[in-house]
Design an enzyme around this catalytic site. Structure first.
Site, PDB file in Angstrom:
ATOM      1  N   GLY A   1       0.767  -1.178   0.132  1.00  0.00           N
ATOM      2  CA  GLY A   1       0.065  -0.083  -0.039  1.00  0.00           C
ATOM      3  C   GLY A   1       0.649   1.316  -0.019  1.00  0.00           C
ATOM      4  O   GLY A   1       0.265   2.411   0.343  1.00  0.00           O
TER       5      GLY A   1
ATOM      6  N   MET B   1      -4.133  -7.039  -7.056  1.00  0.00           N
ATOM      7  CA  MET B   1      -3.590  -8.263  -7.798  1.00  0.00           C
ATOM      8  C   MET B   1      -4.582  -9.164  -8.306  1.00  0.00           C
ATOM      9  O   MET B   1      -4.220 -10.522  -8.425  1.00  0.00           O
ATOM     10  CB  MET B   1      -2.430  -9.043  -7.005  1.00  0.00           C
ATOM     11  CG  MET B   1      -1.133  -8.019  -6.563  1.00  0.00           C
ATOM     12  SD  MET B   1      -0.643  -7.331  -7.898  1.00  0.00           S
ATOM     13  CE  MET B   1       0.456  -8.632  -8.628  1.00  0.00           C
ATOM     14  N   ARG B   2      -5.805  -8.881  -8.256  1.00  0.00           N
ATOM     15  CA  ARG B   2      -6.684  -9.713  -9.186  1.00  0.00           C
ATOM     16  C   ARG B   2      -7.065  -9.226 -10.422  1.00  0.00           C
ATOM     17  O   ARG B   2      -7.344  -7.919 -10.521  1.00  0.00           O
ATOM     18  CB  ARG B   2      -8.040  -9.867  -8.174  1.00  0.00           C
ATOM     19  CG  ARG B   2      -7.845 -10.352  -6.735  1.00  0.00           C
ATOM     20  CD  ARG B   2      -7.437 -11.727  -6.710  1.00  0.00           C
ATOM     21  NE  ARG B   2      -8.551 -12.517  -7.185  1.00  0.00           N
ATOM     22  CZ  ARG B   2      -8.310 -13.960  -7.433  1.00  0.00           C
ATOM     23  NH1 ARG B   2      -7.201 -14.552  -7.320  1.00  0.00           N
ATOM     24  NH2 ARG B   2      -9.244 -14.501  -8.023  1.00  0.00           N
ATOM     25  N   ILE B   3      -7.473  -9.973 -11.362  1.00  0.00           N
ATOM     26  CA  ILE B   3      -8.040  -9.559 -12.671  1.00  0.00           C
ATOM     27  C   ILE B   3      -9.618  -9.178 -12.470  1.00  0.00           C
ATOM     28  O   ILE B   3     -10.175 -10.154 -11.759  1.00  0.00           O
ATOM     29  CB  ILE B   3      -7.677 -10.671 -13.836  1.00  0.00           C
ATOM     30  CG1 ILE B   3      -6.239 -10.900 -13.971  1.00  0.00           C
ATOM     31  CG2 ILE B   3      -8.350 -10.114 -15.200  1.00  0.00           C
ATOM     32  CD1 ILE B   3      -5.621 -10.298 -14.943  1.00  0.00           C
ATOM     33  N   LEU B   4     -10.015  -8.195 -12.912  1.00  0.00           N
ATOM     34  CA  LEU B   4     -11.382  -7.694 -12.723  1.00  0.00           C
ATOM     35  C   LEU B   4     -12.094  -8.151 -14.166  1.00  0.00           C
ATOM     36  O   LEU B   4     -11.464  -7.893 -15.021  1.00  0.00           O
ATOM     37  CB  LEU B   4     -11.611  -6.425 -12.539  1.00  0.00           C
ATOM     38  CG  LEU B   4     -10.887  -6.191 -10.913  1.00  0.00           C
ATOM     39  CD1 LEU B   4     -10.700  -4.378 -10.859  1.00  0.00           C
ATOM     40  CD2 LEU B   4     -11.951  -6.373  -9.912  1.00  0.00           C
TER      41      LEU B   4
ATOM     42  N   HIS C   1       1.142   0.628 -13.458  1.00  0.00           N
ATOM     43  CA  HIS C   1       1.565  -0.399 -13.692  1.00  0.00           C
ATOM     44  C   HIS C   1       3.437  -0.260 -13.649  1.00  0.00           C
ATOM     45  O   HIS C   1       3.495   0.691 -14.285  1.00  0.00           O
ATOM     46  CB  HIS C   1       1.490  -0.868 -15.211  1.00  0.00           C
ATOM     47  CG  HIS C   1       1.965  -2.043 -15.517  1.00  0.00           C
ATOM     48  ND1 HIS C   1       1.492  -3.405 -15.161  1.00  0.00           N
ATOM     49  CD2 HIS C   1       2.822  -2.317 -16.489  1.00  0.00           C
ATOM     50  CE1 HIS C   1       2.551  -4.194 -15.663  1.00  0.00           C
ATOM     51  NE2 HIS C   1       3.295  -3.686 -16.495  1.00  0.00           N
TER      52      HIS C   1
ATOM     53  N   GLU D   1     -10.518  -3.899 -21.187  1.00  0.00           N
ATOM     54  CA  GLU D   1     -10.949  -5.435 -20.634  1.00  0.00           C
ATOM     55  C   GLU D   1      -9.587  -6.473 -20.885  1.00  0.00           C
ATOM     56  O   GLU D   1      -9.546  -7.574 -20.469  1.00  0.00           O
ATOM     57  CB  GLU D   1     -11.956  -5.897 -21.541  1.00  0.00           C
ATOM     58  CG  GLU D   1     -13.308  -5.373 -20.909  1.00  0.00           C
ATOM     59  CD  GLU D   1     -14.584  -5.641 -21.930  1.00  0.00           C
ATOM     60  OE1 GLU D   1     -14.631  -6.728 -22.199  1.00  0.00           O
ATOM     61  OE2 GLU D   1     -15.253  -4.391 -22.083  1.00  0.00           O
TER      62      GLU D   1
ATOM     63  N   GLU E   1       6.138   6.166  -9.296  1.00  0.00           N
ATOM     64  CA  GLU E   1       4.706   6.099  -8.948  1.00  0.00           C
ATOM     65  C   GLU E   1       4.149   6.804  -7.946  1.00  0.00           C
ATOM     66  O   GLU E   1       3.020   7.328  -8.198  1.00  0.00           O
ATOM     67  CB  GLU E   1       4.305   4.461  -8.652  1.00  0.00           C
ATOM     68  CG  GLU E   1       5.009   3.487  -9.824  1.00  0.00           C
ATOM     69  CD  GLU E   1       4.724   2.233  -8.995  1.00  0.00           C
ATOM     70  OE1 GLU E   1       4.610   1.275 -10.052  1.00  0.00           O
ATOM     71  OE2 GLU E   1       4.447   1.953  -7.834  1.00  0.00           O
TER      72      GLU E   1
HETATM   73  C1  GRF Z   1       3.220  -0.993  -7.704  1.00  0.00           C
HETATM   74  O1  GRF Z   1       4.562  -1.098  -7.884  1.00  0.00           O
HETATM   75  C2  GRF Z   1       2.351  -0.968  -8.907  1.00  0.00           C
HETATM   76  O2  GRF Z   1       3.094  -0.785  -9.819  1.00  0.00           O
HETATM   77  C3  GRF Z   1       1.958  -2.405  -8.922  1.00  0.00           C
HETATM   78  O3  GRF Z   1       1.711  -3.012  -7.863  1.00  0.00           O
HETATM   79  C4  GRF Z   1       2.676  -2.194  -6.746  1.00  0.00           C
HETATM   80  C5  GRF Z   1       2.074  -1.829  -5.663  1.00  0.00           C
HETATM   81  O4  GRF Z   1       2.955  -1.447  -4.570  1.00  0.00           O
HETATM   82  N1  GRF Z   1       0.932  -2.500  -9.826  1.00  0.00           N
HETATM   83  P1  GRF Z   1       2.061  -0.917  -3.207  1.00  0.00           P
HETATM   84  O5  GRF Z   1       1.239  -1.816  -2.711  1.00  0.00           O
HETATM   85  O6  GRF Z   1       1.379   0.370  -3.579  1.00  0.00           O
HETATM   86  O7  GRF Z   1       3.401  -0.539  -2.510  1.00  0.00           O
END
Ligand code: GRF
Length: 215
Positions: free
Chosen positions: A12, A90-93, A109, A142, A174
């Site tokens: 998170g 980490m789930r595909i919707l 991503h 999708e 990010e």
């Molecule tokens: C991020 O690096 C993002 O690119 C990927 O998952 C990671 C999540 O990290 N989709 P966090 O849980 O926000 O630290």
């Protein structure tokens, strides 16, 4: 004020970057709910510490993807969410869920899409011998990481980099880019035109608005 729903599965840190930007008054939004599919995930703790309502929906307790998606959808609606942010979810919707949030579902991503979509993006970039990778904030369609790109930040791959060091440097970007994009959304400056995103940066310094480091 824009109501956000954040979906997360992991530590998170991206959620934390949103919380920080909102608390600092840099984004005119509130996080209405954080939904997590992994009990005990760091994201849940970070949300609770910030006084944000949390819901844990373990995917294993649902018989199908559709049933899981429906449970998530119900919570988003119950909390009046207008924009959904996938922050390490980490789930595909499924298609129905994605269609119902058309233009209002963001993902972050860890690569410069369309390069290296899907899992293990850092490893894909290292294995390809790429010299530059980065992160992308995009709207979800999708496909897997195929949706319209909103913003990107580049990160060089340095000699000696491994997945961990690269992950760390990409995450730093990010944590700038995601709040910047959500802030633009909150100001109504992000518009989907067909397959492309139009950003209205009128009156803003474009580099600063997208957190692009100056050369
Ligand atoms: C991020 O690096 C993002 O690119 C990927 O998952 C990671 C999540 O990290 N989709 P966090 O849980 O926000 O630290």
């Amino acid at each position: 004020m824009l109501s956000l729903g954040v979906l997360a599965s992991g530590t998170g840190t991206n959620l934390a970057s949103l919380i920080e930007a909102i608390e600092a008054g840099r984004i005119d939004a509130r996080i209405a709910v954080v939904i997590c599919n992994v009990p005990g995930a760091g994201a849940l703790e970070k949300a609770k510490a910030a006084g944000i309502p949390t819901v844990c929906i373990p995917h294993r307790e649902h018989a199908s993807r559709e049933a899981f998606d429906a449970a998530v959808q119900a919570e988003l609606e119950r909390h009046g969410v207008e924009l959904v942010v996938l922050a390490g979810f980490m789930r595909i919707l499924g298609s129905a869920f994605v269609r119902s949030w058309h233009g209002r579902l963001l993902n972050v991503h860890p690569s410069l899409l369309p390069a290296f979509p899907g899992f293990a993006a850092h490893k894909q970039a290292l294995d390809a011998g790429a010299r530059i990778t980065g992160c992308t904030v995009h709207l979800v369609d999708e496909g897997t990481d195929t949706g319209p790109i909103v913003a990107q930040a580049a990160v060089p791959i340095l000699p000696g980099d491994d997945e961990a060091t690269l992950h760390q440097r990409i995450q730093r970007q990010e944590h700038q880019l995601l709040p910047a994009v959500v802030g633009l959304f909150a100001q109504g400056r992000v518009r989907l035109e067909g397959r492309k995103v139009h950003l209205d940066l009128d009156g803003l310094d474009p580099d600063a608005a997208l957190q692009v480091p100056r050369a």
